[in-house]
Motif scaffolding. Structure first.
Motif, short mmCIF file in Angstrom:
data_model
loop_
_atom_site.label_atom_id
_atom_site.label_comp_id
_atom_site.label_asym_id
_atom_site.label_seq_id
_atom_site.Cartn_x
_atom_site.Cartn_y
_atom_site.Cartn_z
N LEU A 115 -4.92 10.49 7.32
CA LEU A 115 -5.00 9.48 8.38
C LEU A 115 -4.55 8.12 7.86
N GLY A 116 -5.01 7.77 6.65
CA GLY A 116 -4.66 6.48 6.07
C GLY A 116 -3.15 6.33 5.91
N THR A 117 -2.52 7.34 5.32
CA THR A 117 -1.08 7.24 5.10
C THR A 117 -0.32 7.31 6.43
N ALA A 118 -0.83 8.09 7.39
CA ALA A 118 -0.16 8.16 8.69
C ALA A 118 -0.21 6.80 9.37
N LEU A 119 -1.36 6.11 9.28
CA LEU A 119 -1.47 4.78 9.89
C LEU A 119 -0.52 3.79 9.22
N LEU A 120 -0.42 3.88 7.88
CA LEU A 120 0.50 2.99 7.17
C LEU A 120 1.94 3.25 7.62
N ALA A 170 0.84 -1.20 0.00
CA ALA A 170 0.00 0.00 0.00
C ALA A 170 0.88 1.25 0.00
N LEU A 171 1.96 1.23 0.76
CA LEU A 171 2.86 2.38 0.80
C LEU A 171 3.48 2.65 -0.56
N VAL A 172 3.92 1.56 -1.21
CA VAL A 172 4.53 1.71 -2.53
C VAL A 172 3.50 2.28 -3.51
N ALA A 173 2.28 1.76 -3.46
CA ALA A 173 1.25 2.21 -4.40
C ALA A 173 0.93 3.69 -4.17
N CYS A 174 0.75 4.09 -2.91
CA CYS A 174 0.45 5.50 -2.60
C CYS A 174 1.58 6.41 -3.07
N THR A 175 2.80 5.99 -2.77
CA THR A 175 3.94 6.82 -3.14
C THR A 175 4.05 6.98 -4.65
N LEU A 225 -9.50 16.63 -6.23
CA LEU A 225 -8.42 15.64 -6.30
C LEU A 225 -7.07 16.35 -6.22
N PHE A 226 -6.98 17.46 -6.92
CA PHE A 226 -5.73 18.22 -6.90
C PHE A 226 -5.41 18.67 -5.47
N ALA A 227 -6.39 19.25 -4.80
CA ALA A 227 -6.15 19.79 -3.46
C ALA A 227 -5.76 18.68 -2.49
N VAL A 228 -6.43 17.53 -2.60
CA VAL A 228 -6.09 16.41 -1.71
C VAL A 228 -4.64 15.99 -1.96
N TRP A 229 -4.30 15.81 -3.22
CA TRP A 229 -2.93 15.40 -3.57
C TRP A 229 -1.91 16.41 -3.03
N LYS A 230 -2.22 17.68 -3.20
CA LYS A 230 -1.27 18.72 -2.83
C LYS A 230 -1.12 18.85 -1.31
N ASN A 231 -2.20 18.62 -0.55
CA ASN A 231 -2.20 19.01 0.87
C ASN A 231 -2.17 17.89 1.90
N PHE A 232 -2.50 16.65 1.50
CA PHE A 232 -2.72 15.63 2.55
C PHE A 232 -1.45 15.38 3.37
N GLY A 233 -0.28 15.60 2.78
CA GLY A 233 0.98 15.31 3.47
C GLY A 233 1.17 16.14 4.73
N TYR A 234 0.66 17.34 4.73
CA TYR A 234 0.82 18.24 5.86
C TYR A 234 0.18 17.63 7.12
N ASN A 235 -1.09 17.28 7.01
CA ASN A 235 -1.78 16.69 8.15
C ASN A 235 -1.25 15.30 8.46
N MET A 236 -0.76 14.61 7.44
CA MET A 236 -0.19 13.28 7.65
C MET A 236 0.95 13.36 8.68
N ILE A 237 1.81 14.36 8.54
CA ILE A 237 2.95 14.50 9.46
C ILE A 237 2.46 14.76 10.88
N ILE A 238 1.46 15.64 11.02
CA ILE A 238 0.95 15.97 12.35
C ILE A 238 0.27 14.75 12.98
N LEU A 239 -0.54 14.04 12.18
CA LEU A 239 -1.23 12.86 12.71
C LEU A 239 -0.23 11.76 13.05
N LEU A 240 0.81 11.64 12.25
CA LEU A 240 1.83 10.63 12.51
C LEU A 240 2.48 10.90 13.87
N ALA A 241 2.79 12.17 14.14
CA ALA A 241 3.37 12.52 15.45
C ALA A 241 2.38 12.16 16.56
#
Lengths: 273, 293
Positions: free
Chosen positions: B88-93, A13-18, B162-178
Motif C-alpha cells: 500500500l505504501g509503495t502504491a501510494l507513492l 522515499a521512492l529512491v530509498a525504497c527502490t 523480511l524475505f517474504a515481504v521483500w519478495k512478494n510486496f510488488g505483486y499486491n502493489m501493482i493491483i492496489l496501484l490499479a
C-alpha cells in the motif's frame, strides 16, 4: 506542506525504497564476479577488486549447472506450449460455446482453486511412481499441462470476441475447430503472449514439486540443483551468487522484455468473477 | 459436428489433466490420510492398513505439529500485514502526482516478484550471515550489536518474514496501484476545496474505495503465506531448533524424508482446513464491514 518539499519527500522515499529493494540483486551480481574468498572479507567489498568469471566456470565445469539449465529450459518450454494449447481450447469453450453443464463445470473448477496444490502432492507422487514416471521430465510436465488460472484468463479475454463473427463463420459452413484456428486464435494473440509469459515464469521458478518428483541429479531443474548445491557449499558465497544469477537472469530478462503482457495478466487474473 | 460434442472435445484435454493430476489425487489424498501408508506399504502394497482418523488424532497430540502450525500462523499474522503495508505504501507513492519516473520505479519495485525463490533465498542467507553478512555489518555501524539471524531461534522467523515481504510486496502493489488509479480525481478535488487534510482524504476517500480490493488481495496473500516451504527449506533448513519448521515443511519431511505418507496426507488436509477457516473468516468479516460502509 509546500509542493516542492512534498515532491522531494515523495521522490526521495521512492529512491530509498527502490535502492533497498534492488540491493540484494545488485549484491548478487557483484559477488558472483569476485575471486574465491573475497566475498567473505569484512567489511564486505561493494564491487569485485579483480572481476573474474571463475565462479561461473566452476559452476558449469564441475557443479553440473549446464545440465540443470538445459533441464529447466526443456521442462518450462514444454509446460508453456502444452498448457497453452489445453487452456486456450478450454477457456474459449467456456466463454463462447453453449453446452449443457457449462456453468456447473466452470463452477467446479473455480471452486477447486481453494484447494492448495500440496494436498494433491502425496497421491500424485504415488500415482506417477506406479506409472514409472517419477524422476523423468514428464513427472513435472504432466500435472502442469492445464491450470484453472490459465483457463480463467483465456475465458475472461475470449468473452470479448463478438458472437456475430463466429455465427457468420458457422453460416459459411466452417467447423468449430476451423473457426477456432482461423478466427479465434488470431484475435487472442495478446492474451496468449500474456499466458505464455506467466506460465513460463511459474514453471521456471517452481520448487516444491520438482524437488519431490525429480529424485536424480540428472533431471534436476535450476532451483532444485541450486538448493542442493547450497547445502554442500554453504561457505562458498561467490559460487552460490553465480548460481543465483544464472537462475534469475533468464526470468528477469523475459519479464523486462514482455512486462506489458505480464502485468496485464496479473491484473486480469486478480479480477475474479 | 454437434456443437455440444465439439465443446466437450475442446474441454477434454484440460479437464483430463486437471481430473487425473489434481482432483483425483485430492480425493485419493483424503483416503491416504486414513491409512498407515509408510515405507513398508511403499515396498509392498499388502502392508497397507486402514487406520481411520488415527493419523489426525496422533498429529493433534504431537508437539511438533502444534509448533509447526504456530510458526506458520506467526508467519501469516505478522508477515501478511507487513507485506500489505509495504504494498500500500509503495502504491501510494507511485500514485502521487509528484512522483517522477513512475514506470522505472514500478518495474524496479516489482522485480523481486518474478525472481526464483530458491535463488533469492540463497542471496538472503548470505546477506544475513552472522559473520560476514552485509546486514550485520550495517547494524554494527549503527551501534547495534550483531544479531545471530541464522542461529538464534528468536530471529530466524523474523528474517524469513523480511524475505517474504521483500519478495512478494510488488505483486499486491501493482493491483492496489490499479485500484488507486480507478478512484475519480474529482473526489479529491472536492475534498481539497472543502479543506480536507491529506490524512482525511486518505481515510475517507482512498481507504473506503480500496476496501474491496484490499480484502481480496488480503485473502489471496493469506492463502499464499500459509504455504510457506521453500524459504525455510533453503535458508534455515527448518532450524535453528526447528523454529522455522512450517506445516508444509513438516508435510515434506514426513512424506518424502520418512515416507510416512499417511501422516503427511493428514498434515496436508489439516493445513487445508486451517486455510479454509482463516479465509472464510476474512470473507465474513470483510463483507460485514463493506455492508456498514
Amino acid at each position: 506542506m509546500k509542493p516542492r518539499v512534498h515532491a522531494w519527500l515523495v521522490n526521495g522515499a521512492l529512491v530509498a525504497c527502490t535502492a533497498l529493494v534492488l540491493f540484494p540483486l545488485f549484491w548478487m551480481l557483484s559477488v558472483s564476479f569476485m575471486q574465491p574468498g573475497e566475498a567473505n572479507n569484512l567489511p564486505p567489498p561493494m564491487l569485485p577488486l579483480h572481476p573474474t568469471l571463475a565462479n561461473y566456470r566452476e559452476l558449469f565445469a564441475h557443479a553440473g549447472m549446464g545440465r540443470y539449465f538445459a533441464n529447466s529450459l526443456i521442462i518450462s518450454t514444454s509446460i508453456t506450449l502444452l498448457s497453452l494449447a489445453c487452456n486456450t481450447l478450454a477457456g474459449y469453450a467456456f466463454a463462447k460455446l453453449r453446452f449443457a453443464g457449462r456453468e456447473k463445470t466452470f463452477g467446479v473448477l473455480i471452486g477447486a482453486l481453494v484447494i492448495p496444490a500440496q494436498v494433491a502432492m502425496l497421491p500424485l507422487f504415488l500415482l506417477l511412481k506406479y506409472a514409472g514416471l517419477i524422476n523423468s521430465y514428464w513427472a513435472v510436465i504432466l500435472p502442469a499441462m492445464a491450470s484453472v488460472f490459465g483457463i480463467f484468463l483465456v475465458r475472461q479475454y475470449a468473452r470479448g470476441i463478438p458472437g456475430e463473427l463466429l455465427e457468420a463463420a458457422r453460416v459459411d459452413g466452417a467447423g468449430e475447430l476451423r473457426i477456432f484456428i482461423q478466427v479465434v486464435l488470431p484475435l487472442m494473440k495478446p492474451i496468449l503472449v500474456t499466458l505464455a509469459v506467466f506460465t513460463f515464469l511459474v514453471a521456471w521458478n517452481d520448487f516444491m514439486w520438482p524437488l519431490i518428483a525429480l529424485t536424480g541429479q540428472q533431471h534436476y531443474t535450476l532451483p532444485v540443483g541450486l538448493a542442493s548445491l547450497s547445502r554442500e557449499h554453504v561457505q562458498d558465497s561467490g559460487l552460490m551468487m553465480a548460481g543465483a544469477v544464472v537462475t534469475v537472469i533468464p526470468v528477469l530478462a523475459l519479464f523486462l522484455a514482455l512486462q506489458r503482457y505480464y502485468l496485464r495478466g496479473l491484473l486480469l487474473g486478480s479480477v475474479k468473477g | 459436428m454437434n456443437r455440444n460434442a465439439a465443446a466437450w472435445l475442446f474441454l477434454a484435454p484440460a479437464l483430463l489433466v486437471l481430473g487425473v493430476f489434481f482432483l483425483l489425487p485430492v480425493l485419493a489424498g483424503l483416503g491416504l490420510s486414513l491409512t498407515d501408508y509408510d515405507l513398508y506399504a511403499l515396498a509392498d502394497f499388502r502392508n497397507l492398513r486402514f487406520v481411520g482418523l488415527a493419523n489426525y488424532w496422533d498429529l493433534l497430540h504431537r508437539p511438533l505439529f502444534w509448533a509447526a502450525l504456530g510458526h506458520t500462523l506467526y508467519f501469516v499474522i505478522v508477515g501478511v500485514p507487513l507485506s500489505m503495508l509495504a504494498s500500500l505504501g509503495t502504491a501510494l507513492l507511485l500514485n502521487a502526482s509528484a512522483a517522477r519516473f513512475k514506470p522505472f520505479f514500478r518495474t524496479a519495485l516489482f522485480a523481486p516478484v518474478v525472481t526464483t525463490v530458491v535463488a533469492v533465498a540463497v542471496i538472503w542467507r548470505y546477506l544475513f550471515n552472522t559473520q560476514f553478512g552485509v546486514v550485520n555489518f550495517v547494524l554494527t555501524h549503527l551501534g547495534i550489536p550483531p544479531i545471530d539471524w541464522l542461529g538464534d531461534p528468536h530471529w530466524a522467523m523474523p528474517m524469513i518474514m523480511l524475505f517474504a515481504v521483500w519478495k512478494n510486496f510488488g505483486y499486491n502493489m501493482i493491483i492496489l496501484l490499479a485500484g488507486l488509479q480507478a478512484i475519480p480525481t474529482d473526489l479529491y478535488e472536492a475534498a481539497r476545496i472543502d479543506g480536507a487534510s491529506a490524512w482525511r482524504q486518505f481515510r475517507h476517500i482512498t481507504l473506503p474505495a480500496l476496501t474491496p480490493i484490499l480484502l481480496m488481495v488480503g485473502i489471496l496473500t493469506v492463502s499464499g503465506y500459509f504455504q510457506l516451504f521453500a524459504e525455510p527449506y533453503v535458508i534455515t533448513e527448518g532450524g535453528p531448533l526447528q523454529s522455522t519448521v512450517s506445516v508444509l515443511y513438516l508435510m515434506y519431511d514426513q512424506g518424502f524424508k520418512w515416507w510416512n505418507m499417511g501422516t503427511a496426507s493428514a498434515v496436508a488436509f489439516l493445513l487445508f482446513l486451517v486455510m479454509f477457516a482463516a479465509t472464510a473468516l476474512m470473507w465474513r468479516f470483510g463483507e460485514g464491514r463493506e455492508n456498514l460502509a
